[in-house]
Design an enzyme around this catalytic site. Structure first.
Site, mmCIF file in Angstrom:
data_model
loop_
_atom_site.group_PDB
_atom_site.id
_atom_site.type_symbol
_atom_site.label_atom_id
_atom_site.label_comp_id
_atom_site.label_asym_id
_atom_site.label_seq_id
_atom_site.Cartn_x
_atom_site.Cartn_y
_atom_site.Cartn_z
ATOM 1 N N TRP A 83 -3.696 -1.838 -1.338
ATOM 2 C CA TRP A 83 -3.738 -3.020 -2.193
ATOM 3 C C TRP A 83 -4.082 -4.170 -1.254
ATOM 4 O O TRP A 83 -3.289 -4.552 -0.405
ATOM 5 C CB TRP A 83 -2.386 -3.245 -2.852
ATOM 6 C CG TRP A 83 -2.384 -4.330 -3.867
ATOM 7 C CD1 TRP A 83 -2.916 -4.278 -5.119
ATOM 8 C CD2 TRP A 83 -1.804 -5.635 -3.734
ATOM 9 N NE1 TRP A 83 -2.703 -5.470 -5.770
ATOM 10 C CE2 TRP A 83 -2.032 -6.318 -4.953
ATOM 11 C CE3 TRP A 83 -1.125 -6.291 -2.717
ATOM 12 C CZ2 TRP A 83 -1.604 -7.616 -5.169
ATOM 13 C CZ3 TRP A 83 -0.695 -7.584 -2.933
ATOM 14 C CH2 TRP A 83 -0.937 -8.241 -4.149
ATOM 15 N N CYS A 93 0.862 -1.170 0.000
ATOM 16 C CA CYS A 93 0.000 0.000 0.000
ATOM 17 C C CYS A 93 0.898 1.220 0.000
ATOM 18 O O CYS A 93 2.112 1.106 0.128
ATOM 19 C CB CYS A 93 -0.844 0.014 1.264
ATOM 20 S SG CYS A 93 -1.657 -1.555 1.604
ATOM 21 N N ASN A 122 1.348 -0.305 5.985
ATOM 22 C CA ASN A 122 1.722 -1.027 4.776
ATOM 23 C C ASN A 122 2.537 -2.229 5.231
ATOM 24 O O ASN A 122 3.490 -2.072 5.991
ATOM 25 C CB ASN A 122 2.563 -0.119 3.867
ATOM 26 C CG ASN A 122 3.131 -0.867 2.682
ATOM 27 O OD1 ASN A 122 2.564 -1.871 2.248
ATOM 28 N ND2 ASN A 122 4.242 -0.385 2.162
ATOM 29 N N GLY A 123 2.156 -3.430 4.765
ATOM 30 C CA GLY A 123 2.869 -4.647 5.165
ATOM 31 C C GLY A 123 1.867 -5.708 5.576
ATOM 32 O O GLY A 123 0.683 -5.624 5.232
ATOM 33 N N HIS A 161 7.084 -30.765 -27.215
ATOM 34 C CA HIS A 161 7.018 -31.746 -26.128
ATOM 35 C C HIS A 161 5.704 -31.644 -25.358
ATOM 36 O O HIS A 161 5.611 -32.089 -24.223
ATOM 37 C CB HIS A 161 8.223 -31.580 -25.196
ATOM 38 C CG HIS A 161 9.523 -31.840 -25.903
ATOM 39 N ND1 HIS A 161 9.949 -33.091 -26.270
ATOM 40 C CD2 HIS A 161 10.460 -30.973 -26.377
ATOM 41 C CE1 HIS A 161 11.099 -33.006 -26.915
ATOM 42 N NE2 HIS A 161 11.432 -31.713 -26.991
ATOM 43 N N LYS A 197 3.703 -8.894 -20.570
ATOM 44 C CA LYS A 197 3.121 -7.578 -20.863
ATOM 45 C C LYS A 197 1.687 -7.753 -21.376
ATOM 46 O O LYS A 197 0.782 -7.015 -21.007
ATOM 47 C CB LYS A 197 3.962 -6.826 -21.911
ATOM 48 C CG LYS A 197 5.264 -6.292 -21.386
ATOM 49 C CD LYS A 197 5.081 -5.020 -20.607
ATOM 50 C CE LYS A 197 5.855 -4.850 -19.358
ATOM 51 N NZ LYS A 197 6.262 -5.797 -18.447
ATOM 52 N N GLU A 231 -0.741 -8.895 -18.446
ATOM 53 C CA GLU A 231 -1.064 -7.930 -17.391
ATOM 54 C C GLU A 231 -1.806 -6.718 -17.925
ATOM 55 O O GLU A 231 -2.605 -6.118 -17.205
ATOM 56 C CB GLU A 231 0.181 -7.523 -16.603
ATOM 57 C CG GLU A 231 1.222 -6.793 -17.392
ATOM 58 C CD GLU A 231 2.495 -6.515 -16.586
ATOM 59 O OE1 GLU A 231 2.456 -6.507 -15.360
ATOM 60 O OE2 GLU A 231 3.538 -6.308 -17.228
ATOM 61 N N ARG A 255 1.125 1.978 -6.003
ATOM 62 C CA ARG A 255 1.364 0.940 -4.991
ATOM 63 C C ARG A 255 0.096 0.164 -4.680
ATOM 64 O O ARG A 255 0.131 -0.815 -3.935
ATOM 65 C CB ARG A 255 1.892 1.579 -3.705
ATOM 66 C CG ARG A 255 3.173 2.338 -3.887
ATOM 67 C CD ARG A 255 3.597 2.957 -2.590
ATOM 68 N NE ARG A 255 4.050 1.943 -1.653
ATOM 69 C CZ ARG A 255 5.295 1.493 -1.559
ATOM 70 N NH1 ARG A 255 6.215 1.992 -2.345
ATOM 71 N NH2 ARG A 255 5.612 0.563 -0.692
ATOM 72 N N LYS A 311 2.278 -1.653 -8.188
ATOM 73 C CA LYS A 311 3.615 -1.410 -8.730
ATOM 74 C C LYS A 311 4.700 -2.064 -7.890
ATOM 75 O O LYS A 311 5.637 -2.635 -8.410
ATOM 76 C CB LYS A 311 3.842 0.104 -8.814
ATOM 77 C CG LYS A 311 5.198 0.501 -9.388
ATOM 78 C CD LYS A 311 5.289 0.178 -10.862
ATOM 79 C CE LYS A 311 6.632 0.549 -11.453
ATOM 80 N NZ LYS A 311 6.816 -0.122 -12.755
ATOM 81 N N GLU A 340 8.785 -11.979 -21.546
ATOM 82 C CA GLU A 340 8.432 -10.604 -21.201
ATOM 83 C C GLU A 340 7.267 -10.117 -22.084
ATOM 84 O O GLU A 340 6.349 -9.446 -21.600
ATOM 85 C CB GLU A 340 9.660 -9.697 -21.354
ATOM 86 C CG GLU A 340 9.447 -8.232 -21.068
ATOM 87 C CD GLU A 340 9.015 -7.914 -19.624
ATOM 88 O OE1 GLU A 340 9.020 -8.800 -18.769
ATOM 89 O OE2 GLU A 340 8.651 -6.743 -19.384
HETATM 90 C C1 F6R Z 1 5.650 -6.431 -14.789
HETATM 91 C C2 F6R Z 1 6.177 -5.864 -13.559
HETATM 92 C C3 F6R Z 1 6.412 -6.762 -12.413
HETATM 93 C C4 F6R Z 1 7.714 -6.389 -11.683
HETATM 94 C C5 F6R Z 1 7.891 -7.250 -10.431
HETATM 95 C C6 F6R Z 1 9.188 -6.958 -9.713
HETATM 96 O O1 F6R Z 1 5.452 -5.460 -15.771
HETATM 97 O O2 F6R Z 1 6.399 -4.689 -13.463
HETATM 98 O O3 F6R Z 1 6.453 -8.093 -12.828
HETATM 99 O O4 F6R Z 1 8.783 -6.545 -12.554
HETATM 100 O O5 F6R Z 1 6.806 -7.041 -9.554
HETATM 101 O O6 F6R Z 1 9.243 -5.641 -9.265
HETATM 102 P P1 F6R Z 1 10.618 -4.986 -8.874
HETATM 103 O O7 F6R Z 1 11.449 -4.910 -10.110
HETATM 104 O O8 F6R Z 1 10.276 -3.634 -8.321
HETATM 105 O O9 F6R Z 1 11.260 -5.875 -7.858
#
Ligand code: F6R
Length: 613
Positions: A77, A2, A103-104, A509, A490, A493, A27, A608, A486
């Site tokens: 969150w 959060c 937060n936590g 396989h 993308k 998500e 967040r 994030k 990747e």
């Molecule tokens: C995907 C994305 C997440 C972060 C992951 C790690 O687009 O952004 O998969 O890469 O949550 O976050 P960090 O890099 O902050 O440890």
């Protein structure tokens, strides 16, 4: 995970808190709330509707008491308890005179709640947080001063926390504390503020300090006192911050993701800046691990999550190829529980945009326990990982606000490739001329990325033909495999479409059974030693009716011959190619998400920075 914010001494507490919450929304945004403190009591407002709770809160805050100068806020969150107004922070104690944001995760909240209920408390939410408010209430009721009451309550909990507490009996004071979750304090002459991270405070001050684990802070207008949980007063360390607020805003683009994708050439160029000595040898200034220590390393373990994990996968190829050091890559949340074999000759690298992702942070702590040297790759200066590790390598991508990582992912690959080359230089596994050639290739990447971005219109045209598709496979081989992963991440998500990333050679396989007319296969087919094999794998899916989209080097007629659509990119040396090859896949995911009406900056269910397990 959060976002929390607080301020005391400001003439316009509600608007300061709301603005801070907007900057913290990445967040989490399941719900938002704020509490303002006045001598007569706490005024509280909370909102939990859709993904725009901070906007809704802003409307509610119009009725806030005029003249309130102290308050705390929260954007949530959800972890314990569904997103709802009842579960939104701030939480109050039974007297209604104490408010708390957190937060936590409080791991032992269930047993604490049983005790609190037995002692006659009324719990108004399903959250793990609320028990903290009541534990502080009990200590205050016994006459303990607020800061020590907070510490006493925290001594009873297991878990991670950054908290801020206000009490109507002390209207100008905020008490804050942290363990394993970030918390930053900012100061001006007459205002003290706190937030989960730096950008939330940048508009107001650059006088910042980061609280450390097991520290408690008392904020009063314009002043700050910090002590350890044991009661020892300490002088907090000031942070150095070079970002400006402008850098944290959208800069004319429709959304942060678009802005951040277009900042990628700059992010890569900045990350490459100033990494060589006058004699041309590589020099990683921030590293803090000396050459002899690096020479003694006989193995590298890289831990990360999500997009950072995909960057780490590219690094494995680079370190093994150039530095000839055995390299493992682990999902951080798996690594810490699998009894890893590490010693002082292992270099464990944690890769994280935020430097706060709890799984990665804990994996690095686990590595340390085993005696490993620990290096953090972080985009945030003075992040928890950066502060705890033996060494740090900063990506210099600037703040990334869009939830889906773009520019930080590219910068991570680049900085990890610099690390691989530095290890090769120290170990003598590549000649200076060979290293120099690769470094020149790295310096060409910003232009190549800019060219790939300039082809946005071509990717848009391909996206138009794919609207309506529901099943996607992303295939690659060698360094093309993490690019495929990747690309799939993308798409998942942002567009909420089913997308599977797979090593192309593995498809036969099993998963090839899923290929049928209508399945879209996106292949990473830029030139590499595995190029011919990759095209053979593409032929296997094309002959089963898949629609084939290939990422290919400019002018590659052979690739064009087996594809329905081509996403062209400038040719780059194979091991550097992920930095360029991922760009059209980011744009493709972005374009499809926009066509589906999704919020690209705030995809559903995501946050994030993931500071919970
Ligand atoms: C995907 C994305 C997440 C972060 C992951 C790690 O687009 O952004 O998969 O890469 O949550 O976050 P960090 O890099 O902050 O440890």
């Amino acid at each position: 995970m959060c976002g929390i914010i607080g301020a005391t001494g400001t003439a316009a507490a509600p608007s300061f808190l709301i603005e801070g919450l907007h900057r913290l929304e990445y967040r989490g945004y399941d719900s938002a709330g704020l509490a303002l403190v006045e001598a007569q009591g706490i005024w509280r407002a909370r909102a939990a509707e859709g993904t725009h709770s901070v906007e809704d809160l802003e409307v509610l805050a119009r009725t806030a008491p005029q003249g309130a100068r102290c308050g705390i806020g929260h954007t949530r969150w959800a972890t314990h308890g569904r997103p709802s107004v009842e579960n939104a922070h701030p939480h109050l104690d039974c007297t209604g005179r104490l408010a708390l944001v957190h937060n936590g995760i409080i791991e032992n909240h269930a047993e604490l709640a049983i005790g609190l209920l037995d002692r006659g408390h009324v719990l108004a939410s399903e959250t793990d947080t609320e028990c903290l408010a009541h534990l502080v209430e009990e200590a205050v009721a016994e006459g303990t001063r607020l800061s020590r009451a907070v510490v006493r309550a925290l001594s009873m909990v297991r878990g991670s926390f950054a908290i801020a507490v206000v009490h109507a009996d002390q209207p100008g004071t905020i008490v804050a504390a942290r363990r394993a979750t970030p918390l930053v304090v900012g100061l001006t002459d007459d205002v003290s503020m706190l937030a989960s991270d730096i950008p939330a405070l940048l508009g107001t001050t650059r006088r910042l300090v980061a609280l450390e684990d097991d520290q408690v802070a008392v904020l009063t207008p314009g002043s700050l006192e910090v002590a350890t949980f044991d009661g020892d007063e300490i002088d907090p360390t000031a942070l150095t911050v070079e970002w400006d607020l402008e850098a944290a805003q959208k800069g004319g683009y429709d959304d942060f993701m678009s802005k951040e994708m277009h900042e990628q050439p700059h992010a890569v160029a900045e990350t490459l800046l100033d990494r060589r000595s006058p004699d041309g040898t590589l020099r990683l200034d921030d590293l803090r691990i000396d050459d002899d220590q690096l020479r003694s390393i006989d193995r590298v373990c890289i831990v990360a999550c999500g997009s950072s994990y995909h960057a780490a996968m590219v690094a494995k190829y680079a370190i093994e190829h150039w530095a000839r050091l055995p390299t493992e890559v682990d999902i951080a949340s798996e690594f810490r529980y699998r009894d890893p074999v590490l010693d002082q000759r292992t270099l464990t690298v944690g890769v994280s945009q935020s430097g706060e992702t709890l799984d990665t942070l804990q994996a690095l702590r686990e590595a340390r326990r085993w005696g490993s040297r620990v290096l953090a790759v972080s985009n945030v200066v003075d992040s928890s990982m950066a502060r705890e590790a033996d060494g740090v390598l900063y990506t210099r991508a600037g703040p990334e606000i869009g939830v889906a990582s773009t520019k930080c992912h590219l910068a991570q690959i680049v900085v990890l490739e610099l690390l691989a080359l530095t290890l090769a230089q120290l170990r003598g596994t590549r000649t200076p001329a060979q290293i120099d050639a690769v470094v020149r290739g790295l310096h060409e990447l910003p232009d190549h990325v800019a060219e790939a971005l300039a082809r946005e219109k071509e990717v848009r045209d391909v996206a138009d033909t794919l609207v309506g598709a529901r099943d996607f496979f992303f295939l690659g081989r060698g360094v093309g495999f993490p690019v495929a992963l990747e690309g799939a991440l993308k798409l998942k998500e942002l567009s909420y479409l089913r997308a599977e990333g797979y090593p192309a050679g593995e498809l036969k396989h099993g998963p090839i059974a899923l290929i049928e007319p209508g399945t879209v296969v996106v292949g990473v087919a830029t030139r590499s030693p595995l190029y011919e094999k990759m095209l053979a794998n593409v032929a296997e899916v094309a002959s089963r009716g898949a629609t084939v989209v290939l990422v290919a080097d400019d002018g590659d007629d052979q690739a064009a011959g087996v594809a329905d659509h081509v996403l062209w990119v400038p040719a780059t040396e194979a091991i550097l190619s992920p930095v360029v090859g991922v760009v059209p896949l980011q744009i493709l995911a972005y374009q499809l998400a926009r066509r589906l009406g999704n919020d690209v900056d705030r995809p559903r269910n995501l946050a994030k920075t993931v500071t919970v397990e």
